[in-house]
Write an enzyme that holds these catalytic residues in place. Structure first.
Site, mmCIF file in Angstrom:
data_model
loop_
_atom_site.group_PDB
_atom_site.id
_atom_site.type_symbol
_atom_site.label_atom_id
_atom_site.label_comp_id
_atom_site.label_asym_id
_atom_site.label_seq_id
_atom_site.Cartn_x
_atom_site.Cartn_y
_atom_site.Cartn_z
ATOM 1 N N SER A 10 -36.191 -41.332 -10.560
ATOM 2 C CA SER A 10 -35.588 -41.625 -11.853
ATOM 3 C C SER A 10 -34.310 -42.442 -11.704
ATOM 4 O O SER A 10 -33.578 -42.311 -10.726
ATOM 5 C CB SER A 10 -35.264 -40.309 -12.570
ATOM 6 O OG SER A 10 -34.509 -40.533 -13.741
ATOM 7 N N TYR B 199 -34.628 -46.699 -16.790
ATOM 8 C CA TYR B 199 -34.042 -46.572 -18.117
ATOM 9 C C TYR B 199 -33.183 -47.812 -18.345
ATOM 10 O O TYR B 199 -32.344 -48.155 -17.501
ATOM 11 C CB TYR B 199 -33.143 -45.342 -18.211
ATOM 12 C CG TYR B 199 -33.841 -44.018 -18.383
ATOM 13 C CD1 TYR B 199 -34.776 -43.814 -19.392
ATOM 14 C CD2 TYR B 199 -33.524 -42.950 -17.555
ATOM 15 C CE1 TYR B 199 -35.389 -42.586 -19.560
ATOM 16 C CE2 TYR B 199 -34.142 -41.707 -17.715
ATOM 17 C CZ TYR B 199 -35.072 -41.538 -18.719
ATOM 18 O OH TYR B 199 -35.679 -40.328 -18.880
ATOM 19 N N THR C 95 -39.593 -46.758 -18.867
ATOM 20 C CA THR C 95 -39.694 -45.717 -19.881
ATOM 21 C C THR C 95 -39.256 -46.276 -21.224
ATOM 22 O O THR C 95 -38.170 -46.845 -21.348
ATOM 23 C CB THR C 95 -38.841 -44.496 -19.494
ATOM 24 O OG1 THR C 95 -39.382 -43.923 -18.300
ATOM 25 C CG2 THR C 95 -38.848 -43.448 -20.586
ATOM 26 N N LYS D 177 -44.310 -46.645 -19.578
ATOM 27 C CA LYS D 177 -44.403 -45.203 -19.836
ATOM 28 C C LYS D 177 -43.905 -44.879 -21.248
ATOM 29 O O LYS D 177 -42.898 -45.419 -21.698
ATOM 30 C CB LYS D 177 -43.565 -44.437 -18.804
ATOM 31 C CG LYS D 177 -43.570 -42.924 -18.944
ATOM 32 C CD LYS D 177 -42.779 -42.304 -17.787
ATOM 33 C CE LYS D 177 -42.755 -40.789 -17.848
ATOM 34 N NZ LYS D 177 -41.866 -40.298 -18.929
ATOM 35 N N HIS E 142 -42.795 -37.589 -23.270
ATOM 36 C CA HIS E 142 -41.586 -37.172 -22.554
ATOM 37 C C HIS E 142 -41.544 -35.645 -22.387
ATOM 38 O O HIS E 142 -40.479 -35.032 -22.426
ATOM 39 C CB HIS E 142 -40.323 -37.661 -23.278
ATOM 40 C CG HIS E 142 -39.231 -38.111 -22.356
ATOM 41 N ND1 HIS E 142 -39.034 -39.420 -22.015
ATOM 42 C CD2 HIS E 142 -38.285 -37.418 -21.686
ATOM 43 C CE1 HIS E 142 -37.998 -39.525 -21.194
ATOM 44 N NE2 HIS E 142 -37.534 -38.319 -20.967
#
Length: 375
Positions: free
Chosen positions: A107, A130, A155, A249, A273
């Site tokens: 992440s 992100y 994402t 995603k 999520h």
């Protein structure tokens, strides 16, 4: 203490070891958490219609995912702040994935940097992006490419932060705000507290480097203040600049999946999520057949999967693989890397047993008619 024989057992052990504030961060969802319950219920609503008198004496879980062989159709999902569950939690997850022969997705909100994970673990690494700030996102993708990551996961479902009321009630934040309640919580969970005291407060490692040291960006990430202007044109630009595999995603609609394909994405992940953003969203498994029918892209799925049977159901409906988030974190919280390995072994055994019991010798043989439909 006996070794757990399912993911739920690791959940109980993880809950026992973690302070309530930390476990609630792991476990919690948005608003009333109806989405969490619905994810599980939607998966359980499908039932198998087994074939009989099939030769299942030898079974094969392996598959090909984006041109690479994996031992089973699983990916360890990108999850943030894993260092609050165990010291170097990201590395423990990555090494467990390497041992299992499956990809690990790191992440943006990890507690170990892009570079350190690449240097200290092998296997296949994906990087989840992100977009907090466009320039920073560009820097992250360059760092990931230079460190050997060849799969980027964008994402898309965090234009604003989900309303996670457990975190609000607990005043959850990083760094932690110390109150009498949080101190008491830590004191009553001494094994976790000792780990925390020995190693210090985990940092958002990708933001604490020569390449990126932006306090405002860190704060924005923690509060999910993403770039809400990121749109299809921005995705097209990202596709132009990223030369590896690009997976989008957060998709839940067939037409969005088709547009991802048109813009050159290599795959999509159906996700709500884990019920942590929009409480009233559909479960990803509910739209899986329609999305698979609408596109030739590999379709992956997450949110609510806890058993090998759950994973096999998704494969029957057309999924190429399932991403596991909370399930592997329960193992991490309970027993560190050993716990993650054990969870993956349990899921592998459950998938293998399910194949045998429904009369299929390999995941490649699975079809929608392996599930019962009254229509």
């Amino acid at each position: 203490m006996a070794t757990p024989f399912n993911v739920a057992g690791y959940r109980r052990l993880g809950r026992r070891r973690l302070p309530r504030m930390v476990f609630d961060y792991l476990e919690g969802g948005a608003d009333d958490e109806a989405g969490l319950r619905h994810n599980h219920a939607a998966i359980q609503a499908s039932r198998f219609a087994p074939h009989r008198l099939a030769d299942v004496s030898k079974r094969d879980l392996s598959t090909t995912l984006f041109g690479r062989q994996v031992s089973m159709p699983l990916v360890i999902a990108p999850t943030g702040l894993n260092g609050i569950f165990r010291h170097e939690g990201d590395l423990k997850l990555a090494r467990a994935a390497e041992r299992a022969g499956i990809p690990f997705a790191l992440s943006t909100a990890s507690n170990m940097s892009i570079e350190e994970i690449a240097q200290r673990s092998g296997g296949e690494h994906w990087f989840q992006l992100y977009v907090v700030q466009r320039d920073l996102a560009d820097a992250f993708t360059r760092r990931a490419w230079d460190s050997g990551y060849r799969t980027l996961v964008l994402t898309t479902d965090v234009a604003v932060n989900g309303n996670r009321e457990r975190d609000l009630r607990n005043h959850f934040d990083v760094p932690a705000r110390y109150t009498p309640r949080t101190i008491l919580d830590g004191a009553t969970h001494p094994r976790w507290s000792l780990d925390f005291l020995l190693h210090g407060v985990p940092q958002l490692a990708n933001f604490v480097s020569a390449q990126a040291n932006d306090v405002n960006a860190q704060a924005a990430l923690m509060s999910r203040q993403m770039d809400a202007s990121f749109d299809w044109d921005a995705l097209a630009r990202l596709r132009e600049n990223w030369h590896g595999t690009l997976i989008v995603k957060g998709i839940l609609r067939p037409e969005d999946a088709q547009k991802c394909a048109t813009l050159g994405a290599d795959g999509i992940i159906l996700s709500n999520h884990g019920g942590r953003q929009l409480d009233g969203a559909i479960a990803p498994i509910e739209c899986l057949p329609a999305v698979c029918a609408a596109t030739n892209l590999p379709v992956l799925v997450d949110s609510g999967f806890r058993r090998g049977e759950d994973i096999v159901k998704a494969l029957c409906l057309g999924a190429s693989a399932v991403l596991m988030g909370r399930a592997t974190l329960y193992g991490l919280a309970a027993h560190g890397e050993r716990g993650v390995i054990s969870v993956l072994d349990l899921l592998r055994a459950e998938m293998d047993r399910t194949l045998a019991l429904i009369g299929r010798a390999s995941t490649a043989d699975l079809k929608p008619d392996d599930l019962w439909s009254p229509h």
